[in-house]
Design a protein around this motif. Structure first.
Motif, PDB file in Angstrom:
ATOM      1  N   VAL A   1      43.849  48.959  33.055  1.00 16.87           N
ATOM      2  CA  VAL A   1      45.107  48.260  33.346  1.00 16.87           C
ATOM      3  C   VAL A   1      45.511  48.724  34.983  1.00 16.87           C
ATOM      4  O   VAL A   1      45.488  50.044  35.196  1.00 16.87           O
TER       5      VAL A   1
ATOM      6  N   CYS B   1      46.102  41.093  34.500  1.00 15.29           N
ATOM      7  CA  CYS B   1      47.069  42.150  33.422  1.00 15.29           C
ATOM      8  C   CYS B   1      48.204  41.863  33.129  1.00 15.29           C
ATOM      9  O   CYS B   1      48.395  42.003  31.794  1.00 15.29           O
TER      10      CYS B   1
ATOM     11  N   PRO C   1      42.036  43.179  34.446  1.00 16.28           N
ATOM     12  CA  PRO C   1      41.690  44.011  33.445  1.00 16.28           C
ATOM     13  C   PRO C   1      40.360  44.003  33.035  1.00 16.28           C
ATOM     14  O   PRO C   1      39.713  42.880  33.290  1.00 16.28           O
TER      15      PRO C   1
END
Length: 248
Positions: free
Chosen positions: A100, A107, A219
Motif C-alpha cells: 500500500v 489503495c 495496490p
C-alpha cells in the motif's frame, strides 16, 4: 495496433522458412508465395485476430505462472518478515498480502472493500506492506505508520494506518500530529521514532521485496501465491479467495 504487422511478418517468415527447408524456392517462387499469403490474409483477416487472441492468452498464462513463481520464491519475506502488521484472523486459511501507499487513490478505494472482505469472511489473515512510491508525502506517511507500530504497538498502528488511508489533508508534521492526538497517542514520541534507522530499513526491505517481485504500482495483492496487480473490487476478491480455498 502494432501487433498486427509484427504478427503478420512473423507468420510469413516462419511459413516461408519452413517451405524453403522442405523445398528451396527461387526468388520468383518466393515472391509469388508471399503474394499468395498476403492476399489470403487480406481476404481472411479473422485469421489474424484468432492468432492474436491465442498469443494474448499465452502471454497472460505466462505472466500468471511468473507471478506464482515470484510469490513462492519470496514467501518468507511476504508472510514472515518479523515486522509487517498482521490483521484479520492470524490463523486464517488464506493469507492476503497488500502493498500500500497512503497517497494512492486506488489503495484508498480498495481500503473499505478489503476491510469488508476480512470482516465478513472471518478466516483471512491480512498482512500490510508499507510501499511508499508516490513521493515525499507517501514516504512521510509510511514512516509515521511504522514509527507508530514501534512505539505504540499493533492496535495503534492499525488506527493510524486506517486514518492515513482516509485522511484528505496533505501529509505534514502538523497533520500527523493531529492524527495521533485524535487517537490519544504520543505524537512527539512517534515523530521522534520516525528518525530511527529501523524505520528506513523496513521501507528499504519492502522496496527490495517489491523489486524482486516486479511490483511497480499500488495496490498490489498476493492471495497465497496468486498475485493481483492493481485495484480489485470486493466481488472479485471474494472469487479469488474462494478459488484459492478450492485449490487448497
Amino acid at each position: 495496433m502494432r501487433i498486427l504487422p509484427t504478427l503478420t511478418a512473423l507468420a510469413l517468415s516462419t511459413t516461408l522458412a519452413q517451405a524453403q527447408a522442405a523445398d528451396p524456392m527461387s526468388d520468383a517462387e518466393r515472391e509469388a508465395f508471399r503474394s499468395e499469403v498476403r492476399a489470403y490474409l487480406l481476404e481472411h483477416p479473422e485469421v489474424l485476430m484468432e492468432a492474436i487472441g491465442v498469443l494474448e492468452t499465452r502471454q497472460q498464462e505466462a505472466e500468471v505462472m511468473r507471478d506464482e513463481h515470484l510469490a513462492q520464491a519470496n514467501a518468507e519475506a511476504l508472510t514472515n518478515d518479523g515486522f509487517s502488521h498482521v490483521g484479520g484472523n492470524p490463523d486464517g486459511d488464506i493469507t492476503i498480502v497488500e502493498f500500500v501507499d497512503y497517497k494512492c487513490g486506488y489503495c484508498r478505494r480498495a481500503h473499505p472493500e478489503v476491510a469488508e472482505l476480512i470482516e465478513s469472511d472471518g478466516n483471512i489473515r491480512i498482512i500490510t506492506k508499507e510501499f511508499p512510491i508516490l513521493g515525499e508525502q507517501s514516504v512521510l506517511a509510511s514512516r509515521f505508520a511504522i514509527a507508530t507500530k514501534l512505539t505504540a504497538g499493533d492496535e495503534a498502528y492499525k488506527q493510524v494506518s486506517d486514518g492515513l488511508m482516509t485522511m484528505r489533508a496533505d501529509v505534514t508534521e502538523a497533520s500527523l500530529t493531529d492524527l495521533a492526538k485524535g487517537f490519544d497517542l504520543d505524537a512527539d514520541a512517534i515523530l521522534a521514532a520516525m528518525e530511527r534507522d529501523e524505520v528506513q530499513d523496513i521501507i528499504a526491505a519492502n522496496r527490495d521485496l517489491g523489486q524482486r517481485m516486479q511490483i511497480t504500482g499500488t495496490p498490489t495483492f498476493v492471495f497465497d501465491d496468486q498475485m493481483v496487480r492493481g485495484y480489485v473490487p470486493l466481488a472479485q476478491m471474494r472469487q479469488i479467495v474462494e478459488a484459492e480455498r478450492n485449490d487448497g
